[in-house]
Scaffold this motif. Sequence first.
Motif, PDB file in Angstrom:
ATOM      1  N   GLY A  66       0.846  -1.337  -0.046  1.00 58.64           N
ATOM      2  CA  GLY A  66      -0.081  -0.013   0.052  1.00 58.64           C
ATOM      3  C   GLY A  66       0.711   1.176   0.047  1.00 58.64           C
ATOM      4  N   ARG A  67       1.862   1.141   0.436  1.00 64.93           N
ATOM      5  CA  ARG A  67       3.009   2.309   0.569  1.00 64.93           C
ATOM      6  C   ARG A  67       4.020   2.186  -0.720  1.00 64.93           C
ATOM      7  NH1 ARG A  67       5.459   2.469   6.175  1.00 64.93           N
ATOM      8  NH2 ARG A  67       5.751   0.218   5.931  1.00 64.93           N
ATOM      9  N   GLY A  68       3.779   1.322  -1.730  1.00 60.30           N
ATOM     10  CA  GLY A  68       4.555   1.446  -2.964  1.00 60.30           C
ATOM     11  C   GLY A  68       5.715   0.595  -2.881  1.00 60.30           C
ATOM     12  N   VAL A  69       5.720  -0.499  -1.994  1.00 61.14           N
ATOM     13  CA  VAL A  69       6.988  -1.346  -1.885  1.00 61.14           C
ATOM     14  C   VAL A  69       6.274  -2.748  -2.263  1.00 61.14           C
ATOM     15  CG1 VAL A  69       8.755  -2.435  -0.382  1.00 61.14           C
ATOM     16  CG2 VAL A  69       8.047  -0.130  -0.008  1.00 61.14           C
ATOM     17  N   VAL A  70       7.178  -3.403  -2.935  1.00 58.88           N
ATOM     18  CA  VAL A  70       6.885  -4.548  -3.303  1.00 58.88           C
ATOM     19  C   VAL A  70       6.998  -5.664  -2.346  1.00 58.88           C
ATOM     20  CG1 VAL A  70       7.149  -6.550  -5.193  1.00 58.88           C
ATOM     21  CG2 VAL A  70       7.188  -4.290  -5.741  1.00 58.88           C
ATOM     22  N   CYS A  71       5.979  -6.492  -1.882  1.00 64.24           N
ATOM     23  CA  CYS A  71       5.940  -7.488  -0.885  1.00 64.24           C
ATOM     24  C   CYS A  71       4.761  -8.357  -0.904  1.00 64.24           C
ATOM     25  CB  CYS A  71       6.084  -6.677   0.561  1.00 64.24           C
ATOM     26  SG  CYS A  71       5.937  -8.011   2.089  1.00 64.24           S
ATOM     27  N   PHE A  73      -3.561 -11.065  -4.622  1.00 64.65           N
ATOM     28  CA  PHE A  73      -2.912  -9.747  -5.011  1.00 64.65           C
ATOM     29  C   PHE A  73      -3.390  -9.366  -6.327  1.00 64.65           C
ATOM     30  CE2 PHE A  73       0.046 -11.645  -2.154  1.00 64.65           C
ATOM     31  CZ  PHE A  73       0.298 -10.521  -1.229  1.00 64.65           C
ATOM     32  N   ARG A  74      -4.173  -8.002  -6.295  1.00 63.86           N
ATOM     33  CA  ARG A  74      -4.753  -7.061  -7.290  1.00 63.86           C
ATOM     34  C   ARG A  74      -3.723  -6.497  -7.845  1.00 63.86           C
ATOM     35  NH1 ARG A  74      -7.253  -2.565  -6.504  1.00 63.86           N
ATOM     36  NH2 ARG A  74      -7.341  -2.932  -4.464  1.00 63.86           N
ATOM     37  N   PRO A  75      -3.570  -6.420  -9.265  1.00 66.94           N
ATOM     38  CA  PRO A  75      -2.842  -5.767  -9.838  1.00 66.94           C
ATOM     39  C   PRO A  75      -3.091  -4.445  -9.832  1.00 66.94           C
ATOM     40  CG  PRO A  75      -2.899  -7.577 -11.276  1.00 66.94           C
ATOM     41  CD  PRO A  75      -3.984  -7.712 -10.287  1.00 66.94           C
ATOM     42  N   ARG A  76      -2.460  -3.305  -9.805  1.00 63.20           N
ATOM     43  CA  ARG A  76      -2.778  -2.010 -10.115  1.00 63.20           C
ATOM     44  C   ARG A  76      -1.743  -1.251 -10.978  1.00 63.20           C
ATOM     45  NH1 ARG A  76      -1.145   1.579  -4.640  1.00 63.20           N
ATOM     46  NH2 ARG A  76       0.712   0.589  -4.242  1.00 63.20           N
ATOM     47  N   LEU A  77      -2.068  -0.106 -11.686  1.00 62.13           N
ATOM     48  CA  LEU A  77      -1.101   0.573 -12.341  1.00 62.13           C
ATOM     49  C   LEU A  77      -0.258   1.566 -11.676  1.00 62.13           C
ATOM     50  CD1 LEU A  77      -3.585   1.625 -15.459  1.00 62.13           C
ATOM     51  CD2 LEU A  77      -1.686  -0.101 -15.378  1.00 62.13           C
ATOM     52  N   GLY A  78       1.185   1.692 -11.855  1.00 59.14           N
ATOM     53  CA  GLY A  78       1.741   2.391 -11.062  1.00 59.14           C
ATOM     54  C   GLY A  78       2.208   2.338  -9.729  1.00 59.14           C
ATOM     55  N   GLY A  79       1.901   0.976  -9.497  1.00 55.23           N
ATOM     56  CA  GLY A  79       2.473   0.342  -8.054  1.00 55.23           C
ATOM     57  C   GLY A  79       2.467  -1.025  -7.870  1.00 55.23           C
ATOM     58  N   PRO A  80       2.857  -1.737  -7.001  1.00 60.50           N
ATOM     59  CA  PRO A  80       2.932  -3.124  -6.821  1.00 60.50           C
ATOM     60  C   PRO A  80       1.532  -3.384  -6.660  1.00 60.50           C
ATOM     61  CG  PRO A  80       3.687  -1.894  -4.771  1.00 60.50           C
ATOM     62  CD  PRO A  80       3.622  -0.823  -6.024  1.00 60.50           C
ATOM     63  N   ALA A  81       1.255  -4.833  -6.900  1.00 58.00           N
ATOM     64  CA  ALA A  81      -0.080  -5.282  -6.531  1.00 58.00           C
ATOM     65  C   ALA A  81      -0.524  -5.213  -4.969  1.00 58.00           C
ATOM     66  CB  ALA A  81      -0.017  -6.932  -7.004  1.00 58.00           C
TER      67      ALA A  81
END
Length: 169
Positions: free
Chosen positions: A106-111, A125-133
């Motif tokens: 949620g804070r932009g770090v892939v985990c 995990f739901r993919p989203r544009l511009g950030g990690p799922a």
Amino acid sequence: MERSVIDRGRRNFLTGRRVSMPERVRPPWSRASSIAAACSGCAACVPACPQHIIALDASGRPALDFSASECSFCGACADACPEPVFDRSVAAFDHAAGIGADCFAGRGVVCQSCGDACPETAIRFRPRLGGPALPELAADRCSGCGACVAACPAQAIAVGARPSEAAHA
């Protein structure tokens, strides 16, 4: 359900202020009501747990700590208990995991640690544009074992009351 006790700090004790204490997570196949009614506080369930997640709380009753491991549903705690605290005819847990705002994704770090650890694949995990799922929890699939709690590096997952629409029969 939250309990209320008198805060024993000097100032609050004298005024009789009450502090709300969150309900602790109890061992599988037990409920707060069965523990209050039948638990003698003998602590036989504590050493019986091979995962070492059961400890006695401040009131001398068994509670779970998922910070190091998860419940494997082995039943050793129920087998060791001399009192009628455990009822294997009910669902093991009446709680489910919840993902908080401190989640790295949620804070932009892939985990994806929580999803990798979940034995029920209740976290997708739901993919989203511009950030990690982003993680999404299916509360109806969550067994409440706590594997995701122990695996989360951000400590963003906690267990709480299961949503009523996802409650097990």
